[in-house]
Design a protein around this motif. Structure first.
Motif, PDB file in Angstrom:
ATOM      1  N   ALA A  11       0.828  -1.205   0.000  1.00  0.00           N
ATOM      2  CA  ALA A  11       0.000   0.000   0.000  1.00  0.00           C
ATOM      3  C   ALA A  11       0.863   1.256   0.000  1.00  0.00           C
ATOM      4  O   ALA A  11       0.436   2.304  -0.486  1.00  0.00           O
ATOM      5  CB  ALA A  11      -0.931  -0.003   1.208  1.00  0.00           C
ATOM      6  N   ILE A  12       2.080   1.176   0.532  1.00  0.00           N
ATOM      7  CA  ILE A  12       2.943   2.355   0.611  1.00  0.00           C
ATOM      8  C   ILE A  12       3.411   2.794  -0.779  1.00  0.00           C
ATOM      9  O   ILE A  12       3.508   3.994  -1.048  1.00  0.00           O
ATOM     10  CB  ILE A  12       4.148   2.064   1.537  1.00  0.00           C
ATOM     11  CG1 ILE A  12       3.669   2.024   2.980  1.00  0.00           C
ATOM     12  CG2 ILE A  12       5.241   3.104   1.380  1.00  0.00           C
ATOM     13  CD1 ILE A  12       4.727   1.606   3.965  1.00  0.00           C
ATOM     14  N   ALA A  22       1.465   8.617  -5.571  1.00  0.00           N
ATOM     15  CA  ALA A  22       0.441   9.662  -5.574  1.00  0.00           C
ATOM     16  C   ALA A  22       0.973  10.960  -4.969  1.00  0.00           C
ATOM     17  O   ALA A  22       0.699  12.049  -5.477  1.00  0.00           O
ATOM     18  CB  ALA A  22      -0.792   9.183  -4.807  1.00  0.00           C
ATOM     19  N   VAL A  23       1.758  10.845  -3.902  1.00  0.00           N
ATOM     20  CA  VAL A  23       2.339  12.048  -3.290  1.00  0.00           C
ATOM     21  C   VAL A  23       3.327  12.702  -4.241  1.00  0.00           C
ATOM     22  O   VAL A  23       3.375  13.932  -4.351  1.00  0.00           O
ATOM     23  CB  VAL A  23       3.004  11.682  -1.937  1.00  0.00           C
ATOM     24  CG1 VAL A  23       3.871  12.799  -1.423  1.00  0.00           C
ATOM     25  CG2 VAL A  23       1.938  11.325  -0.914  1.00  0.00           C
ATOM     26  N   ALA A  24       4.106  11.914  -4.953  1.00  0.00           N
ATOM     27  CA  ALA A  24       5.059  12.467  -5.914  1.00  0.00           C
ATOM     28  C   ALA A  24       4.342  13.195  -7.049  1.00  0.00           C
ATOM     29  O   ALA A  24       4.745  14.299  -7.446  1.00  0.00           O
ATOM     30  CB  ALA A  24       5.945  11.360  -6.470  1.00  0.00           C
ATOM     31  N   ILE A  25       3.278  12.603  -7.554  1.00  0.00           N
ATOM     32  CA  ILE A  25       2.505  13.246  -8.629  1.00  0.00           C
ATOM     33  C   ILE A  25       1.885  14.541  -8.125  1.00  0.00           C
ATOM     34  O   ILE A  25       1.897  15.564  -8.817  1.00  0.00           O
ATOM     35  CB  ILE A  25       1.442  12.277  -9.179  1.00  0.00           C
ATOM     36  CG1 ILE A  25       2.139  11.145  -9.948  1.00  0.00           C
ATOM     37  CG2 ILE A  25       0.449  12.999 -10.084  1.00  0.00           C
ATOM     38  CD1 ILE A  25       1.205  10.025 -10.364  1.00  0.00           C
TER      39      ILE A  25
END
Length: 66
Positions: free
Chosen positions: A39-40, A46-49
């Motif tokens: 899940a990480i 998503a955080v990078a995008i």
């Protein structure tokens, strides 16, 4: 005592024959760790995008406002 009860009282957990964890508990912990690790990865992507989008928006807004 019946087979469904253990010899300890309700406030004292039953003592097990060995001090090691039961195999099912170890397997469940391993499965939980695997799920968390899987899940990480997508969360980090998503955080990078989102970070790239925020940086692009900041650059765009700084160019438009000047």
């Amino acid at each position: 005592m019946t087979m469904l009860t253990h010899p300890g009282n309700r406030f004292k957990p039953a003592s097990h024959r060995s001090g090691r964890r039961a195999p099912t508990t170890t397997a469940n912990l391993a499965m939980l760790k695997l799920i968390c690790l899987r899940a990480i990865g997508p969360l980090l992507i998503a955080v990078a995008i989102a970070g790239v989008i925020v940086l692009k928006a900041a650059v765009f807004l700084s160019r438009v406002s000047h």
